[in-house]
Write an enzyme that holds these catalytic residues in place. Structure first.
Site, PDB file in Angstrom:
ATOM      1  N   CYS A  43       0.810  -1.211   0.000  1.00 19.90           N
ATOM      2  CA  CYS A  43       0.000   0.000   0.000  1.00 19.90           C
ATOM      3  C   CYS A  43       0.852   1.273   0.000  1.00 19.90           C
ATOM      4  CB  CYS A  43      -0.923  -0.040   1.207  1.00 19.90           C
ATOM      5  SG  CYS A  43      -1.872   1.441   1.445  1.00 19.90           S
ATOM      6  N   MET A 320      -9.076  -7.400  -2.085  1.00 19.54           N
ATOM      7  CA  MET A 320      -7.684  -7.024  -1.796  1.00 19.54           C
ATOM      8  C   MET A 320      -7.616  -5.512  -1.664  1.00 19.54           C
ATOM      9  SD  MET A 320      -5.338  -9.574  -4.016  1.00 19.54           S
ATOM     10  CE  MET A 320      -4.972 -11.218  -3.434  1.00 19.54           C
ATOM     11  N   ALA A 322      -6.673  -2.145   1.155  1.00 16.22           N
ATOM     12  CA  ALA A 322      -5.921  -1.801   2.361  1.00 16.22           C
ATOM     13  C   ALA A 322      -6.828  -1.674   3.583  1.00 16.22           C
ATOM     14  CB  ALA A 322      -5.168  -0.498   2.125  1.00 16.22           C
ATOM     15  N   HIS A 446     -25.281  23.027   1.453  1.00 21.39           N
ATOM     16  CA  HIS A 446     -25.372  23.516   0.078  1.00 21.39           C
ATOM     17  C   HIS A 446     -24.326  24.593  -0.148  1.00 21.39           C
ATOM     18  CE1 HIS A 446     -27.089  24.846  -3.706  1.00 21.39           C
ATOM     19  NE2 HIS A 446     -26.987  26.091  -3.264  1.00 21.39           N
TER      20      HIS A 446
HETATM   21  C1  LIG Z   1      -0.957   0.007  -7.654  1.00 21.65           C
HETATM   22  C2  LIG Z   1      -1.829  -0.362  -6.503  1.00 21.65           C
HETATM   23  C3  LIG Z   1      -2.758   0.545  -6.033  1.00 21.65           C
HETATM   24  C4  LIG Z   1      -3.565   0.230  -4.950  1.00 21.65           C
HETATM   25  N1  LIG Z   1      -4.467   1.147  -4.524  1.00 21.65           N
HETATM   26  C5  LIG Z   1      -5.257   0.863  -3.472  1.00 21.65           C
HETATM   27  C6  LIG Z   1      -6.166   1.827  -2.980  1.00 21.65           C
HETATM   28  O1  LIG Z   1      -6.248   2.953  -3.486  1.00 21.65           O
HETATM   29  N2  LIG Z   1      -6.933   1.497  -1.909  1.00 21.65           N
HETATM   30  C7  LIG Z   1      -6.867   0.263  -1.322  1.00 21.65           C
HETATM   31  O2  LIG Z   1      -7.602   0.025  -0.370  1.00 21.65           O
HETATM   32  N3  LIG Z   1      -6.014  -0.674  -1.777  1.00 21.65           N
HETATM   33  C8  LIG Z   1      -5.203  -0.401  -2.822  1.00 21.65           C
HETATM   34  N4  LIG Z   1      -4.306  -1.339  -3.247  1.00 21.65           N
HETATM   35  C9  LIG Z   1      -4.282  -2.650  -2.579  1.00 21.65           C
HETATM   36  C10 LIG Z   1      -3.517  -2.579  -1.256  1.00 21.65           C
HETATM   37  O3  LIG Z   1      -2.222  -2.120  -1.491  1.00 21.65           O
HETATM   38  C11 LIG Z   1      -3.505  -3.939  -0.602  1.00 21.65           C
HETATM   39  O4  LIG Z   1      -4.813  -4.444  -0.489  1.00 21.65           O
HETATM   40  C12 LIG Z   1      -2.896  -3.854   0.790  1.00 21.65           C
HETATM   41  O5  LIG Z   1      -1.580  -3.362   0.745  1.00 21.65           O
HETATM   42  C13 LIG Z   1      -2.903  -5.227   1.472  1.00 21.65           C
HETATM   43  O6  LIG Z   1      -2.350  -5.104   2.739  1.00 21.65           O
HETATM   44  P1  LIG Z   1      -1.654  -6.340   3.459  1.00 21.65           P
HETATM   45  O7  LIG Z   1      -1.199  -5.809   4.776  1.00 21.65           O
HETATM   46  O8  LIG Z   1      -2.529  -7.519   3.432  1.00 21.65           O
HETATM   47  O9  LIG Z   1      -0.386  -6.725   2.560  1.00 21.65           O
HETATM   48  P2  LIG Z   1       0.794  -5.889   1.913  1.00 21.65           P
HETATM   49  O10 LIG Z   1       0.517  -4.452   1.888  1.00 21.65           O
HETATM   50  O11 LIG Z   1       1.106  -6.563   0.632  1.00 21.65           O
HETATM   51  O12 LIG Z   1       1.995  -6.085   2.943  1.00 21.65           O
HETATM   52  C14 LIG Z   1       2.591  -7.301   3.174  1.00 21.65           C
HETATM   53  C15 LIG Z   1       4.016  -7.065   3.629  1.00 21.65           C
HETATM   54  O13 LIG Z   1       4.541  -8.292   4.106  1.00 21.65           O
HETATM   55  C16 LIG Z   1       5.910  -8.362   3.782  1.00 21.65           C
HETATM   56  N5  LIG Z   1       6.311  -9.779   3.825  1.00 21.65           N
HETATM   57  C17 LIG Z   1       5.886 -10.786   3.020  1.00 21.65           C
HETATM   58  N6  LIG Z   1       6.414 -11.951   3.422  1.00 21.65           N
HETATM   59  C18 LIG Z   1       7.191 -11.682   4.503  1.00 21.65           C
HETATM   60  C19 LIG Z   1       7.989 -12.463   5.370  1.00 21.65           C
HETATM   61  N7  LIG Z   1       8.060 -13.792   5.218  1.00 21.65           N
HETATM   62  N8  LIG Z   1       8.664 -11.844   6.363  1.00 21.65           N
HETATM   63  C20 LIG Z   1       8.574 -10.503   6.544  1.00 21.65           C
HETATM   64  N9  LIG Z   1       7.824  -9.711   5.761  1.00 21.65           N
HETATM   65  C21 LIG Z   1       7.140 -10.296   4.758  1.00 21.65           C
HETATM   66  C22 LIG Z   1       5.980  -7.746   2.410  1.00 21.65           C
HETATM   67  O14 LIG Z   1       7.298  -7.253   2.148  1.00 21.65           O
HETATM   68  C23 LIG Z   1       4.953  -6.623   2.530  1.00 21.65           C
HETATM   69  O15 LIG Z   1       5.576  -5.396   2.871  1.00 21.65           O
HETATM   70  C24 LIG Z   1      -3.455  -1.041  -4.317  1.00 21.65           C
HETATM   71  C25 LIG Z   1      -2.504  -1.959  -4.774  1.00 21.65           C
HETATM   72  C26 LIG Z   1      -1.707  -1.627  -5.848  1.00 21.65           C
HETATM   73  C27 LIG Z   1      -0.687  -2.620  -6.307  1.00 21.65           C
END
Ligand SMILES: Cc1cc2nc3c(=O)[nH]c(=O)nc-3n(C[C@H](O)[C@H](O)[C@H](O)COP(=O)(O)OP(=O)(O)OC[C@H]3O[C@@H](n4cnc5c(N)ncnc54)[C@H](O)[C@@H]3O)c2cc1C
Length: 467
Positions: A43, A320, A322, A446
């Protein structure tokens, strides 16, 4: 003792870091392991935040180029400095990721840098370069997120054939950009580059864009983007993408007519979705089950097949997004602390940050029909909203779906200016079980765009005032 925790969260994205902060707030000794080198996950580093920075800056540039002169703001010498724009984006990302480190310190969350690997139900080994450290925890939360998917045979090189990550950092504006996939990431990034001067063609396998959205919204969205200059090739299946000299060649076939087409371009953005990331976690050895799509299976308490190991965010089922990951992070922390953490999956808003924005929450008309729920529709166009009109932003509409018998709001679908912020009002209304009448009887300031919401609620009973 130092390496013993109540909760260790693996992954520092919006799911993981929010979970860690909430767990620490609840008095649990908490650590968060992150391998990326900076907190905030997809994110903050390569997702929501950098894309919104570029969407905002490219929109300002586009408005200055296309609209300002005719609106009486006259100037000459407008110039795009892409490198500076990228620096601005990178700076915003850095400030925000550092901000999470500050929040960790403030809340007493231990930040462990490195890759976390499960070695038992209570043990994690963290690898950072040559260094290997063991940690123990009563509870473990897997929040390892997702990575971009591709199509069979298409290799993303992040140079000419890029994922969203590469598309956030191009060093030149491509003359021709092909986007494979008409989902929100492809359309947001397509919009950025289109505004900065690229000719953008979107190739989509289905016969509509933004799958899962209310179809009327998808259709209107496509119409508006087409008006803005984006080209769409729907019903088309991409067969191959290859680098030929300095160009990229894309071959695709129309699934209705079987017509084959070859297009040449400077860059291809592969935006066909994202897949859960669990590589190297050691799930099979520990006995943690995944579904057929590779997502970690969890129960309603977000527990995996091992009781004290939880999973949240992109690595499990659901949208998926944030904010969905964040809600799950908070719920898990509270469940671990013995509270009644809970996520209402029926009310998770989704926003596409194009111009105009698209914002939705709750059920679509298609879902209501499928579920045999009798409903009423109230619609109001931004063309009849005074604020949108004075701002010359009249594309789009607000659509409210309410239960025919009870009038309870079941879904809200908006396309138009500032709808990404406006959707919060409707998410709250739905959480409180509001009826369309409740919205219709609430005084809205408004002139604001939110009056379109009130009017759509009035339109449910055919009594909109301004349309
Ligand atoms: C271009 C783009 C635009 C987006 N725009 C939006 C938006 O506007 N609004 C929205 O709600 N969502 C948006 N998203 C989606 C959003 O980014 C994800 O849904 C969100 O980041 C998921 O959060 P998470 O914590 O599950 O995983 P992630 O954010 O993917 O974080 C997981 C983290 O775990 C770490 N990791 C993985 N394995 C290990 C390990 N074994 N040991 C230590 N660390 C590890 C990774 O390095 C990563 O930093 C967008 C995504 C993209 C690609």
């Amino acid at each position: 003792m130092e390496n013993n925790f109540d909760v260790i969260v693996i992954g520092g994205g919006p799911g993981g870091y929010v979970c860690a902060i909430r767990a620490a707030q609840l008095g649990l000794k908490t650590a968060c392991v992150e391998s990326r080198g900076s907190l905030g996950g997809t994110c903050l580093n390569v997702g929501c935040i950098p894309s919104k920075s570029l969407l905002n800056l490219s929109e300002s540039y586009h408005k200055a180029k296309k609209n300002f002169n005719e609106q009486g703001i006259e100037f000459t010498g407008l110039k795009l400095n892409l490198a500076k724009m990228m620096m601005n984006k990178n700076k915003s990302v850095q400030v925000l990721t550092k901000g999470i480190e500050f929040l960790f310190k403030k809340n007493n969350v231990t930040y462990i840098k490195g890759k976390g690997v499960l070695s038992s139900n209570n043990d994690i080994v963290v690898y950072e370069g040559e260094k290997k450290t063991s940690f123990k925890s009563k509870n473990i939360v897997i929040a390892t997120g997702s990575v971009p998917s591709s199509l069979p045979g298409i290799e993303i090189d992040e140079k000419n054939i890029v994922s969203s990550t590469g598309a956030l950092s191009l060093s030149e504006v491509p003359k021709e950009l092909i986007v494979i996939g008409g989902g929100y990431i492809g359309l947001e990034m397509g919009s950025v580059w289109s505004r900065l001067g690229s000719s953008v063609t979107v190739i989509e396998y289905l016969d509509f864009i933004t799958p899962g959205m209310d179809r009327e919204i998808s259709n209107e969205f496509q119409k508006i983007l087409t008006k803005q200059g984006m080209k769409f090739k729907l019903n088309n299946k991409v067969g191959s993408v290859s680098n030929v000299l300095n160009k990229v060649v894309v071959d695709f076939t129309n699934s209705k007519t079987s017509e084959k087409t070859r297009l040449e371009c400077d860059k291809v953005l592969v935006a066909v979705g994202r897949k859960p990331y669990t590589e190297g976690l050691n799930l099979t050895k520990i006995g943690i089950k995944k579904d057929t799509q590779g997502k970690i299976e969890v129960n309603e308490k977000l527990q995996t097949s091992i009781n004290n190991i939880y999973a949240i965010g992109d690595v499990i089922k659901g949208p998926m997004l944030a904010h969905k990951a964040e809600e799950e992070g908070i719920a898990v922390a509270e469940i671990i602390a013995g509270q009644a953490g809970h996520v209402n999956y029926d009310i998770i808003p989704a926003v596409v940050y194009t111009s105009p924005e698209v914002a939705v929450v709750g059920k679509t008309e298609e879902q209501l029909k499928k579920e045999n729920i009798s409903y009423k529709v109230g619609k109001f166009p931004f063309l009849a909203n005074s604020r949108a009109k004075v701002n010359n932003e009249t594309d789009g509409f607000v659509k409210i779906l309410a239960d025919r018998k009870t009038d309870r709001i079941l879904g809200v679908h908006m396309i138009g200016p500032h709808t990404g912020d406006m959707i919060a009002e409707m998410a709250i209304a739905m959480e409180f079980g509001a009826s369309a009448e409740d919205i219709a009887r609430t005084c809205h300031a408004h002139p604001t765009h939110t009056e379109a919401v009130k009017e759509a609620a009035l339109a449910i009973d055919k009594r909109a005032i301004h349309f």
